[in-house]
Design a protein around this motif. Sequence first.
Motif, PDB file in Angstrom:
ATOM      1  N   SER A   1       0.539  -1.108  -0.338  1.00 49.54           N
ATOM      2  CA  SER A   1      -0.540   0.311  -0.301  1.00 49.54           C
ATOM      3  C   SER A   1       0.925   1.591   0.399  1.00 49.54           C
ATOM      4  O   SER A   1       1.979   1.183   0.585  1.00 49.54           O
TER       5      SER A   1
ATOM      6  N   ARG B   1      -7.808   7.989  -1.810  1.00 51.12           N
ATOM      7  CA  ARG B   1      -7.188   7.238  -0.319  1.00 51.12           C
ATOM      8  C   ARG B   1      -6.243   5.061  -0.406  1.00 51.12           C
ATOM      9  O   ARG B   1      -5.191   5.031   1.026  1.00 51.12           O
ATOM     10  N   VAL B   2      -6.762   4.995  -1.104  1.00 54.44           N
ATOM     11  CA  VAL B   2      -5.869   3.811  -1.261  1.00 54.44           C
ATOM     12  C   VAL B   2      -5.334   3.764  -2.791  1.00 54.44           C
ATOM     13  O   VAL B   2      -5.942   3.635  -4.024  1.00 54.44           O
TER      14      VAL B   2
ATOM     15  N   HIS C   1     -20.254  -1.471  -0.972  1.00 52.22           N
ATOM     16  CA  HIS C   1     -19.402   0.401  -0.887  1.00 52.22           C
ATOM     17  C   HIS C   1     -20.599   0.768  -1.165  1.00 52.22           C
ATOM     18  O   HIS C   1     -21.269   0.047  -2.435  1.00 52.22           O
TER      19      HIS C   1
ATOM     20  N   PHE D   1     -17.459   5.345  -3.137  1.00 52.45           N
ATOM     21  CA  PHE D   1     -15.384   5.350  -3.161  1.00 52.45           C
ATOM     22  C   PHE D   1     -15.759   4.455  -4.767  1.00 52.45           C
ATOM     23  O   PHE D   1     -16.723   4.062  -4.836  1.00 52.45           O
TER      24      PHE D   1
ATOM     25  N   ILE E   1     -13.750   2.914  -7.602  1.00 51.95           N
ATOM     26  CA  ILE E   1     -12.424   1.566  -7.320  1.00 51.95           C
ATOM     27  C   ILE E   1     -12.129   1.775  -8.993  1.00 51.95           C
ATOM     28  O   ILE E   1     -12.848   1.095  -9.611  1.00 51.95           O
ATOM     29  N   CYS E   2     -10.636   1.697  -8.945  1.00 55.52           N
ATOM     30  CA  CYS E   2     -10.369   1.278  -9.711  1.00 55.52           C
ATOM     31  C   CYS E   2      -9.860   0.172  -9.724  1.00 55.52           C
ATOM     32  O   CYS E   2      -8.815   0.285  -9.063  1.00 55.52           O
TER      33      CYS E   2
ATOM     34  N   SER F   1     -17.644   2.409  -9.906  1.00 51.50           N
ATOM     35  CA  SER F   1     -17.644   3.905  -8.641  1.00 51.50           C
ATOM     36  C   SER F   1     -19.207   3.652  -8.023  1.00 51.50           C
ATOM     37  O   SER F   1     -20.601   3.438  -8.500  1.00 51.50           O
TER      38      SER F   1
ATOM     39  N   TYR G   1      -5.207  -1.751  -7.615  1.00 50.32           N
ATOM     40  CA  TYR G   1      -6.308  -1.043  -6.481  1.00 50.32           C
ATOM     41  C   TYR G   1      -6.072  -0.146  -6.334  1.00 50.32           C
ATOM     42  O   TYR G   1      -5.022   0.803  -5.417  1.00 50.32           O
TER      43      TYR G   1
ATOM     44  N   TRP H   1      -8.550   3.765  -4.785  1.00 48.86           N
ATOM     45  CA  TRP H   1      -9.733   4.375  -4.483  1.00 48.86           C
ATOM     46  C   TRP H   1      -9.512   5.670  -3.801  1.00 48.86           C
ATOM     47  O   TRP H   1      -8.989   6.237  -4.042  1.00 48.86           O
TER      48      TRP H   1
ATOM     49  N   CYS I   1     -15.154   1.525   3.488  1.00 53.65           N
ATOM     50  CA  CYS I   1     -16.132   0.863   2.396  1.00 53.65           C
ATOM     51  C   CYS I   1     -16.968   1.888   2.194  1.00 53.65           C
ATOM     52  O   CYS I   1     -17.219   1.892   1.240  1.00 53.65           O
ATOM     53  N   GLY I   2     -16.462   3.393   2.180  1.00 60.02           N
ATOM     54  CA  GLY I   2     -17.132   4.423   1.808  1.00 60.02           C
ATOM     55  C   GLY I   2     -18.624   4.692   2.183  1.00 60.02           C
ATOM     56  O   GLY I   2     -18.769   5.569   1.736  1.00 60.02           O
TER      57      GLY I   2
END
Lengths: 289, 79
Positions: free
Chosen positions: A61, A79-80, A98, A101, A103-104, A135, A156, A158, B21-22
Amino acid sequence: MFDTTLSPLPAPVAKAVAPIPSARHSFVLRAQERGHDLIRSDGTRSSYVAGHPDGFITRESSFNFHEYQSGRPGFGPIRVFGDEVFHGAGCGYNMHSHHNFVICAFVLQGELTHINTAGSGTVDRLRAGDYYVFSAGSGGKHCELSISQEDMNAIYIWFLPGQLYLPPSYHKGHFDFRTRRDRIEQLVGEADGALPIPNDIRVSRLITDAGKKHTYRPRSSSHGTYVFVLEGSLRCGDTVLERRGSLGISGVDEIEVQTTADTTDVLFVEVMMMDDDVIKKWERAQPGH
Amino acid sequence: MASDPIETVSAPLKRLMCLGCGFSYDEALGLPEHGLAPGTRWEDVPEDWVCPDCGTPKSGFEMVVVGYAEGGPELAQRA
């Protein structure tokens, strides 16, 4: 990609090194300075991490948050930024929920089976060069699995969204290694052929050879750019980045990189720098800031 | 322990997001279905409260300054 049962890990120390003179914020993070997790599919985690009993995920990370890990909490809305490997057939993350966030995932090796509930739902299989933007918005579940024998490696990322409770969405793209070599190609964010993302974010990728110079130009000097070397090596100002090394920089109009190894593969993640108390507080606490 | 009433009136209402988790908590909206009335300040949410979706503790939430999409507040309150 987050487990509340993990114990705190040693701090990855991001050094305050200015790779380009006059940069407003900059840091360099070497591959080995990232936070490291090894998450086995056992005990209470077997409901979250798939592939029980042999499966395990390794995650490096770049950014870390709160008491789970120490280190830089983020960069702009990132954030990630996780460099993850799913080990063992069937390994990954079981279906989980989720909100908000974005997330890609950028698949580098192996095959990722991705399932999500956005819209009418998607079951997708992604291989090297494929990537997605999911998304979660007003609520979306997803499942990430490697179902073949080969390990699956993906990046990944976020992001915080531009708005809360957007309709969930999913888009998938492909980066062609052969036809798009030797130029900075935008994969995500406002541009022809790039995947939409609900925030002021652009992700680009460059694959090139040793000795080439390329210039990345963020939309403005208020934008920050996180430069992450997937493979190979490059020089940026006075800084040399090796494989999986990275730097974050803002306050500049352009970022010149000179590649120093053949098949150098780089991600540029451009974001609007936010007035972020959590990140500022962390920076003030670091010697050299 | 309840917030100082004077501070409650003057301090702007906050929005927080779970970094696991958002999931979001909005002080103005509360989470009535989880027993938190609209207007409940973050500091008045019990310390042992965890994210209803992923179990992240209160300390894993971050304050965010992000607006809602159309219809978002209604969805957030029932999340």
